[in-house]
Write a protein that holds these residues in place. Structure first.
Motif, PDB file in Angstrom:
ATOM      1  N   ARG A   1       0.820  -1.211   0.000  1.00  0.00           N
ATOM      2  CA  ARG A   1       0.000   0.000   0.000  1.00  0.00           C
ATOM      3  C   ARG A   1       0.857   1.265   0.000  1.00  0.00           C
ATOM      4  O   ARG A   1       1.973   1.277   0.497  1.00  0.00           O
TER       5      ARG A   1
ATOM      6  N   TYR B   1      -5.412   5.044   1.166  1.00  0.00           N
ATOM      7  CA  TYR B   1      -4.299   4.264   0.628  1.00  0.00           C
ATOM      8  C   TYR B   1      -4.557   3.845  -0.811  1.00  0.00           C
ATOM      9  O   TYR B   1      -5.672   3.419  -1.158  1.00  0.00           O
TER      10      TYR B   1
ATOM     11  N   LEU C   1      -3.706   0.932  -3.412  1.00  0.00           N
ATOM     12  CA  LEU C   1      -3.391  -0.480  -3.234  1.00  0.00           C
ATOM     13  C   LEU C   1      -2.370  -0.973  -4.254  1.00  0.00           C
ATOM     14  O   LEU C   1      -2.195  -0.375  -5.325  1.00  0.00           O
TER      15      LEU C   1
END
Length: 285
Positions: free
Chosen positions: A33, A249, A251
């Motif tokens: 992440r 975040y 990914l």
């Protein structure tokens, strides 16, 4: 007490049959992440932010227990927003891992899916209380004025209204909420109750964005709900109010292989009506 079957059943391959392996990997495989946004929402305030499809966002108790009210919209079309009551029917009255937050008609699709809930083990307490509530809705200054005769401008409805104003939205766009970290239930008189928040510092609830989202969060002026807000023992709970953190975040792209944003509902929306052909489409002969 015997349990009666749910009205909406998840048959294999249906829209309610969530891919637990896919969302489980997103919640557990965090090494790849990239943190792309983070901020703290102060006490008794609100903040709005965007989350691109295929990203995750977390709501974090950065100092200790605190409940929050969450709203979600389609970033490009705010008429499509989170539908708390239908989510309550299709999922649960209190949501956790693998539950999905559904959008309003005529769109009806998952806006977000819960991928990591550190309070998932709370379960059901001795009073029937559970965490992450869809039973109630946001506190607001209209009910406050009705019950107390006083104005207070930092209820969740007002906090959310201020938060979305920079995005061109108003209080007419603020809708029923997900009460994050909030323990609630129905008592023996079938009345809504709220209990003190069980979260500890560092607990979080994480969501996967199924489409481009606009989110807004209010740090409830009730704080951790350990102080009575209404009735003869009510007092200002300022000392139990705490800020909350938000983290977004990006990914690892490998985790998203084969995934795509869900389409809007397939129903055409004519509701049994036959509409007349517009005059400009008729044969002039």
């Amino acid at each position: 007490m015997p349990s009666y079957p749910a009205a909406y059943q998840a048959s294999k391959g249906s829209a309610l049959d969530v891919d637990r392996a896919f969302y489980g990997r997103i919640g557990s495989q965090t090494d790849g992440r990239e943190l792309v946004d983070s901020f703290v929402v102060p006490i008794r305030s609100g903040r709005a932010w965007t989350v691109p499809a295929g990203h995750v966002f977390r709501i974090v108790t950065v100092e200790g227990p605190q409940v929050a009210d969450l709203n979600i919209w389609n970033r490009h079309n705010p008429r499509e927003c989170f539908w708390a009551s239908r989510t309550r029917q299709l999922q649960q009255a209190h949501v956790s891992n693998f539950d999905r937050l559904w959008s309003t008609l005529p769109y009806l699709r998952p806006l977000a899916t819960i991928t990591h809930d550190t309070l998932a083990d709370y379960g059901i307490d001795e009073y029937g209380g559970r965490v992450h509530d869809l039973l109630g809705t946001r506190c607001d200054p209209y009910v406050n004025r009705m019950l107390t005769g006083e104005d207070f401008h930092h209820h969740c409805h007002s906090n959310l209204t201020r938060a979305v104003a920079p995005y061109g939205l108003t209080e007419f766009d603020v809708h029923d909420v997900l009460n994050v970290f909030q323990v609630t239930g129905l008592n023996a008189e079938d009345k809504y109750f709220m209990k003190a928040c069980p979260a500890k510092k560092g607990d979080f609830l994480e969501f996967f964005a199924e489409i481009d989202l606009l989110c807004a969060l209010s740090t409830c002026p009730g704080g951790d709900l350990s102080v009575p807000l209404w009735g003869p023992d009510a007092r200002d709970p300022l000392e139990v109010c705490r800020p909350l953190g938000v983290e977004v975040y990006r990914l690892d792209p490998a985790l998203l292989e084969g995934w795509s944003s869900p389409e809007v509902a397939a129903y055409r929306g004519n509701h049994g009506m036959t509409l007349p052909t517009p005059s400009w489409e008729k044969d002039p002969a």
